[in-house]
Design a protein around this motif. Structure first.
Motif, PDB file in Angstrom:
ATOM      1  N   ILE A  38       0.693  -1.587   0.257  1.00 62.59           N
ATOM      2  CA  ILE A  38      -0.476  -0.046  -0.293  1.00 62.59           C
ATOM      3  C   ILE A  38       1.080   1.282  -0.419  1.00 62.59           C
ATOM      4  O   ILE A  38       0.270   1.670  -0.869  1.00 62.59           O
ATOM      5  N   ILE A  39       1.431   1.292   0.844  1.00 63.38           N
ATOM      6  CA  ILE A  39       2.587   2.443   1.163  1.00 63.38           C
ATOM      7  C   ILE A  39       3.757   3.053   0.022  1.00 63.38           C
ATOM      8  O   ILE A  39       4.075   3.643  -0.918  1.00 63.38           O
ATOM      9  N   SER A  67      -9.093  10.943   1.071  1.00 63.38           N
ATOM     10  CA  SER A  67      -9.883  10.915   2.284  1.00 63.38           C
ATOM     11  C   SER A  67     -10.036   9.774   3.869  1.00 63.38           C
ATOM     12  O   SER A  67     -10.514   7.964   2.676  1.00 63.38           O
ATOM     13  N   ASP A  68     -10.233   9.163   4.352  1.00 62.04           N
ATOM     14  CA  ASP A  68      -9.938   7.772   4.865  1.00 62.04           C
ATOM     15  C   ASP A  68     -11.805   8.174   5.982  1.00 62.04           C
ATOM     16  O   ASP A  68     -11.852   8.899   6.003  1.00 62.04           O
ATOM     17  N   CYS A  81     -11.568  -1.462   3.270  1.00 54.44           N
ATOM     18  CA  CYS A  81     -10.854  -0.426   4.396  1.00 54.44           C
ATOM     19  C   CYS A  81      -9.934   0.561   3.532  1.00 54.44           C
ATOM     20  O   CYS A  81      -8.642   0.839   2.601  1.00 54.44           O
ATOM     21  N   ILE A  82     -11.053   1.538   3.236  1.00 55.32           N
ATOM     22  CA  ILE A  82     -10.054   2.764   2.615  1.00 55.32           C
ATOM     23  C   ILE A  82      -9.086   4.074   3.298  1.00 55.32           C
ATOM     24  O   ILE A  82     -10.128   4.956   4.324  1.00 55.32           O
ATOM     25  N   LEU A  83      -8.379   4.059   3.301  1.00 54.09           N
ATOM     26  CA  LEU A  83      -7.380   5.490   4.157  1.00 54.09           C
ATOM     27  C   LEU A  83      -6.674   6.095   2.965  1.00 54.09           C
ATOM     28  O   LEU A  83      -6.548   5.186   2.533  1.00 54.09           O
ATOM     29  N   GLY A  87      -3.720   7.563   6.820  1.00 52.45           N
ATOM     30  CA  GLY A  87      -4.719   6.670   7.470  1.00 52.45           C
ATOM     31  C   GLY A  87      -3.659   5.717   7.825  1.00 52.45           C
ATOM     32  O   GLY A  87      -3.597   4.568   8.497  1.00 52.45           O
ATOM     33  N   PHE A  88      -2.362   4.669   6.747  1.00 56.30           N
ATOM     34  CA  PHE A  88      -2.583   3.375   6.859  1.00 56.30           C
ATOM     35  C   PHE A  88      -0.785   3.903   7.195  1.00 56.30           C
ATOM     36  O   PHE A  88      -0.537   2.259   8.217  1.00 56.30           O
ATOM     37  N   ILE A  89      -0.573   5.015   7.814  1.00 58.99           N
ATOM     38  CA  ILE A  89       0.669   4.785   8.072  1.00 58.99           C
ATOM     39  C   ILE A  89       0.501   4.576   9.763  1.00 58.99           C
ATOM     40  O   ILE A  89       1.368   4.120  10.715  1.00 58.99           O
TER      41      ILE A  89
END
Length: 125
Positions: A38-39, A67-68, A81-83, A87-89
């Motif tokens: 992801i990142i 957006s989170d 799960c959408i961030l 948000g993932f960090i």
């Protein structure tokens, strides 16, 4: 690691998607997948494609968004799960204690006003 869903967990219409029954090694693998897929690669992460996660009855797909939003679903079987990257960090930071030592604690992997929370718990209870 197991994935499940608990609907209306408290009688207030709140739900939980739960990742549970894992050890330190699996927590590290999960954290590293989030970082890499992801990142770094900015791709979605489909847990049904991950060998060490049992997604027999449910699936969870992580993806980037502007957006989170947290966890969304249409059928209560496949969850998204959408961030944001940020948000993932934050999620990875919530995972760190489970990657340092075996634990019996638990944590929620985001703090968003959403009816469905994401619970990370090494124990089934």
């Amino acid at each position: 690691m197991e994935l499940d869903y608990i609907e209306n967990v408290n009688g207030l219409g709140e739900n939980i998607v739960r990742l549970f029954d894992f050890n330190k090694a699996e927590a590290i693998l999960f954290r590293d997948l989030l970082k890499e897929i992801i990142i770094e690669k900015k791709q979605k992460l489909d847990l049904s494609q991950i060998d060490f996660i049992n997604t027999t009855n449910y699936n969870l797909i992580f993806g980037l968004f502007k957006s989170d939003e947290g966890i969304l679903t249409k059928d209560k079987e496949t969850f998204f799960c959408i961030l944001t990257i940020e948000g993932f960090i934050k999620m990875i930071n919530f995972l760190e204690p489970f990657c340092k030592k075996e634990s019996k604690g638990y944590t929620y992997l985001y703090d968003i006003d959403n009816p469905t929370d994401l619970l990370f718990s090494p124990c089934a209870s």
